[in-house]
Design a protein around this motif. Structure first.
Motif, short mmCIF file in Angstrom:
data_model
loop_
_atom_site.label_atom_id
_atom_site.label_comp_id
_atom_site.label_asym_id
_atom_site.label_seq_id
_atom_site.Cartn_x
_atom_site.Cartn_y
_atom_site.Cartn_z
N ARG A 1 85.58 17.98 45.65
CA ARG A 1 85.27 17.63 47.04
C ARG A 1 86.52 17.25 47.83
O ARG A 1 86.42 16.79 48.96
CB ARG A 1 84.25 16.50 47.07
N ASP B 1 85.32 8.05 55.19
CA ASP B 1 84.20 7.12 55.29
C ASP B 1 84.62 5.78 54.70
O ASP B 1 85.49 5.72 53.82
CB ASP B 1 82.99 7.65 54.53
N THR C 1 77.09 15.99 41.44
CA THR C 1 76.47 16.31 42.74
C THR C 1 77.10 15.53 43.89
O THR C 1 76.74 15.74 45.04
CB THR C 1 74.95 16.05 42.72
N ASN D 1 77.18 12.00 44.05
CA ASN D 1 76.76 10.59 44.11
C ASN D 1 77.88 9.74 43.54
O ASN D 1 78.55 10.14 42.59
CB ASN D 1 75.48 10.37 43.28
N ASP E 1 74.48 7.67 47.60
CA ASP E 1 74.09 9.07 47.52
C ASP E 1 74.98 9.94 48.40
O ASP E 1 75.87 9.44 49.10
CB ASP E 1 72.60 9.26 47.83
N THR E 2 74.74 11.22 48.39
CA THR E 2 75.61 12.16 49.11
C THR E 2 75.52 12.02 50.62
O THR E 2 76.38 12.55 51.33
CB THR E 2 75.29 13.61 48.70
N GLN E 3 74.53 11.29 51.11
CA GLN E 3 74.41 11.03 52.54
C GLN E 3 75.04 9.69 52.93
O GLN E 3 75.02 9.31 54.09
CB GLN E 3 72.93 11.05 52.96
N GLY E 4 75.57 8.96 51.95
CA GLY E 4 76.21 7.67 52.22
C GLY E 4 75.28 6.49 52.13
O GLY E 4 75.68 5.36 52.42
N ALA E 5 74.02 6.70 51.72
CA ALA E 5 73.06 5.60 51.58
C ALA E 5 73.30 4.89 50.24
O ALA E 5 73.37 5.54 49.20
CB ALA E 5 71.64 6.12 51.66
#
Length: 191
Positions: free
Chosen positions: A99, A134, A161, A163, A178-182
């Motif tokens: 990534r 981020d 993935t 995470n 998670d991959t959405q930043g949650a």
């Protein structure tokens, strides 16, 4: 509590093994020759985390004192890769080559002296430029933490993935981002 510690240690060891992103290529074959000892002639930085960046063929060191990530050359020269004004102390780092990012566990060193209850942040930085992608706060994730809980994120790893899992040695939890930043608490001790 001893059971939790053994579980946590086992979980982390399995996680580190399972989350390796070097694929089927052996790490040794991707790492160029380095001297047996590298001497850094610069004082003032305290290395806390180390990773090898196979893509750029360099060691990366997280600095506890300066809150930066440095590239370490074979001749001992340090080059700043990450220098973010919102970062106090970088503890653990992870290179996520797939990534193109550096993950950093960011903490408050004042927690050791009892000056604060600490905080827990994860920085996500571009692997090549060091630019912040981020900055994720974990402070409000452990919602039912006892009032006296202190926070000190000390290491992290990413799975295949994307995470991110972060250990907190003072709060005695493992967070998951998670991959959405949650963010959430992934592993916790029984209170």
């Amino acid at each position: 509590m001893p059971c939790f510690r053994y579980f946590l240690l086992s979980f982390l060891c399995l996680g580190l093994t399972a989350c390796s992103n070097t694929g089927s290529v052996s790490s040794a074959s991707m790492m160029p020759d380095h001297p047996d000892i590298i001497t850094v002639e610069r004082g003032g930085f305290t290395p806390e985390g180390i990773e090898y960046d196979h893509l750029n063929q360099r060691f990366l060191l997280g600095s506890f004192i300066e809150g930066k990530v440095f590239a370490l050359a074979a001749n001992g020269e340090l080059t700043t890769v990450v220098d973010d004004p919102d970062v106090d102390a970088i503890i653990g780092i992870e290179v996520e080559e797939d990534r193109q990012r550096i993950l950093a566990a960011i903490a408050d060193p004042g927690v050791f002296a009892g000056q604060t209850n600490g905080f827990a942040l994860v920085g996500v930085f571009d692997l090549n430029s060091g630019a912040r992608l981020d900055l994720i706060s974990l402070d409000d994730v452990y919602i039912d933490a006892p009032a006296e809980t202190r926070f000190f994120p000390n290491d992290l790893v990413a799975d295949s993935t994307g995470n991110i899992y972060v250990t907190d040695s003072f709060a005695v939890v493992v967070y998951k981002i998670d991959t959405q930043g949650a963010a959430s608490v992934f592993v916790r001790r029984n209170q």
